[in-house]
Design an enzyme around this catalytic site. Structure first.
Site, short mmCIF file in Angstrom:
data_model
loop_
_atom_site.label_atom_id
_atom_site.label_comp_id
_atom_site.label_asym_id
_atom_site.label_seq_id
_atom_site.Cartn_x
_atom_site.Cartn_y
_atom_site.Cartn_z
N LYS A 90 0.54 -1.26 -0.01
CA LYS A 90 -0.11 0.06 0.08
C LYS A 90 0.79 1.21 0.19
O LYS A 90 0.23 2.26 -0.31
CB LYS A 90 -0.82 -0.11 1.27
N SER A 150 -2.87 -12.79 3.63
CA SER A 150 -3.01 -12.70 2.21
C SER A 150 -2.25 -13.42 1.40
O SER A 150 -2.25 -14.06 0.52
CB SER A 150 -3.49 -11.45 1.67
C1 LIG Z 1 -2.43 -7.81 3.13
C2 LIG Z 1 -3.05 -7.23 1.93
N1 LIG Z 1 -3.16 -8.18 0.84
C3 LIG Z 1 -3.82 -7.65 -0.45
C4 LIG Z 1 -4.55 -6.59 -0.50
C5 LIG Z 1 -5.18 -6.47 -1.57
O1 LIG Z 1 -4.75 -5.33 -2.59
P1 LIG Z 1 -5.80 -4.51 -3.52
O2 LIG Z 1 -6.24 -3.50 -2.48
O3 LIG Z 1 -4.71 -3.85 -4.57
O4 LIG Z 1 -6.66 -5.24 -4.01
C6 LIG Z 1 -4.46 -5.85 0.46
C7 LIG Z 1 -5.27 -4.65 0.44
O5 LIG Z 1 -5.63 -3.86 1.52
C8 LIG Z 1 -3.75 -5.94 1.85
O6 LIG Z 1 -3.85 -5.21 2.85
#
Ligand SMILES: Cc1ncc(COP(=O)(O)O)c(C=O)c1O
Length: 316
Positions: free
Chosen positions: A45, A258
Site C-alpha cells: 500500500k 493474504s
Molecule cells: C495484506 C493485503 N493483501 C492484499 C491486499 C489487496 O490489494 P488491493 O487493494 O490492491 O486489491 C491488501 C489490500 O488492502 C492487503 O492489505
C-alpha cells in the site's frame, strides 16, 4: 549499487522477486513471489498512498496541511499514517473493529487518529464514516477504492517491475481488496504477455482474511476491472494460514495471511499446469500477525488433503 535514497519515499517499490523452488510441483512449473512486505511501512500500500498524495497535491485537490481521512482494513491506513503525516497532514483512519490489534498499534505509532466502526459493518461502513468526516470537516478522502491512481501505481510500478525481472509471465495471482493490484499489474502484464491468466484471490463470504474482501458482500470497488480477470479463487482461513506457514518452512519467506491465501491458490493452479511461470503477489509480511495463531503448528497435511470445504475455483 544504486545511489542512496534522498528520503524514505524513494524506497517505495522496486521490491524483489524471488523463486519458490521447493514449492514447484514439477520442473517446468516455476513460482515467483513479489515481496511487497519490503516496502517502508511493510506493505504494497505504500505504492498507492505515495502516488495518490503526490497527484492530489499536484492537482490542488489536497492543500497543504489539509486533514486526510481513509477507510482501511489496515495496510493503507498504516501507509497513509506515515506518508501523510510526513507530508504535513493530520490523518484519520476508519477501521472495522475486526482488524488485528497490531494494526491499531502501528496506526498509533505513526500518529494517526483511529475511528472504529462495528465489526459486522465492515469496510463498506468504514467508507461511509470516512465520507461523513469529509462532509463534516472538509478533510480530503484518499479514496483507495475509487481513484484511478490506485490502478496507475500498479500499472506503472508493480507490473513493469515484474516484467523487468521475469519477461514471460503465464499466471499472475494477487489478493483482492480494492482490486487495484490485480487490475493495474494484470492489465500491464497482459499487454506484454496476452496469454497470461490473471487470477484474483478472495476470501469466502464471511471469512476474515486480513486485507482481502469478498465481492459477495455487495460492494464491488470501482477500482476493480473484472474484465482483466480470467478467474478467481475463493480461499478459507485455514488454507491461508497453513500456506503462510508453508512459505516460511519451505522457502524462508515470512508472508502475511493474504500471502498465504495467494500461495494456496497458486498451488491449486500450478498443480494443473505442465509448464509456465506463476507470479504471486505477497502483499505484506508476517510481523503484524504474530499474535494470531497463524504460526501455531496445525495438521497441515489434513488441511491439504482438502478437508477445508471453503475453497472454490471459479474460471470464466
Ligand atoms: C495484506 C493485503 N493483501 C492484499 C491486499 C489487496 O490489494 P488491493 O487493494 O490492491 O486489491 C491488501 C489490500 O488492502 C492487503 O492489505
Amino acid at each position: 549499487m544504486p545511489p542512496a535514497a534522498s528520503s524514505i519515499e524513494g524506497l517505495v517499490g522496486n521490491t524483489p522477486l524471488v523463486e519458490l523452488k521447493q514449492l514447484s510441483p514439477r520442473p517446468g512449473v516455476r513460482l515467483f513471489a513479489k515481496l511487497e512486505g519490503q516496502n517502508p511501512t511493510g506493505s504494497i500500500k505504500d505504492r498507492i498512498v505515495v502516488r495518490i498524495l503526490a497527484s492530489a497535491r499536484r492537482s490542488g485537490a489536497l492543500s497543504p496541511g489539509q486533514p486526510i481521512v481513509e477507510a482501511s482494513t489496515g495496510n493503507t491506513g498504516v501507509a497513509l499514517a506515515m506518508f501523510g503525516r510526513r507530508a504535513g497532514h493530520p490523518v484519520t483512519v476508519c477501521v472495522p473493529e475486526s482488524v488485528y490489534p497490531e494494526i491499531e498499534q502501528l496506526l498509533t505509532v505513526y500518529g494517526a487518529t483511529i475511528r472504529r466502526v462495528p465489526r459486522q459493518a465492515g469496510i463498506k461502513s468504514a467508507l461511509e464514516v470516512a465520507r461523513e468526516i469529509v462532509a463534516e470537516t472538509g478533510a480530503y478522502l484518499l479514496n483507495q477504492f475509487g481513484t484511478p491512481e490506485n490502478i496507475a501505481a500498479h500499472y506503472e510500478g508493480t507490473g513493469p517491475e515484474i516484467l523487468a525481472d521475469l519477461p514471460q509471465v503465464d499466471v499472475l495471482l494477487a489478493g483482492m481488496g480494492t482490486g487495484g493490484t490485480i487490475t493495474g499489474a494484470g492489465r500491464r502484464i497482459k499487454e506484454k504477455n496476452p496469454g497470461c491468466r490473471v487470477i484474483g484471490v478472495e476470501p469466502r463470504l464471511g471469512v476474515h482474511v486480513q486485507g482481502l474482501k469478498s465481492l459477495e458482500d455487495g460492494f464491488i470497488p470501482p477500482v476493480l476491472d473484472e474484465t482483466v480477470l480470467d478467474g478467481k479463487i475463493l480461499v478459507g482461513n485455514r488454507h491461508a494460514f497453513s500456506h503462510a506457514r508453508r512459505a516460511m518452512l519451505a522457502e524462508g519467506l515470512f508472508g502475511g495471511i493474504s500471502s498465504g491465501a495467494v500461495l494456496h491458490a497458486a498451488m491449486r493452479v500450478a498443480g494443473r499446469m505442465e509448464r509456465g511461470n506463476l507470479v504471486l503477489i505477497f502483499a505484506d509480511a508476517g510481523w503484524k500477525y504474530l499474535a494470531t495463531d497463524l504460526w501455531a503448528a496445525e495438521d497441515d497435511a489434513s488441511i491439504d488433503r482438502g478437508e477445508d470445504p471453503l475453497d472454490d475455483i471459479l474460471w470464466w
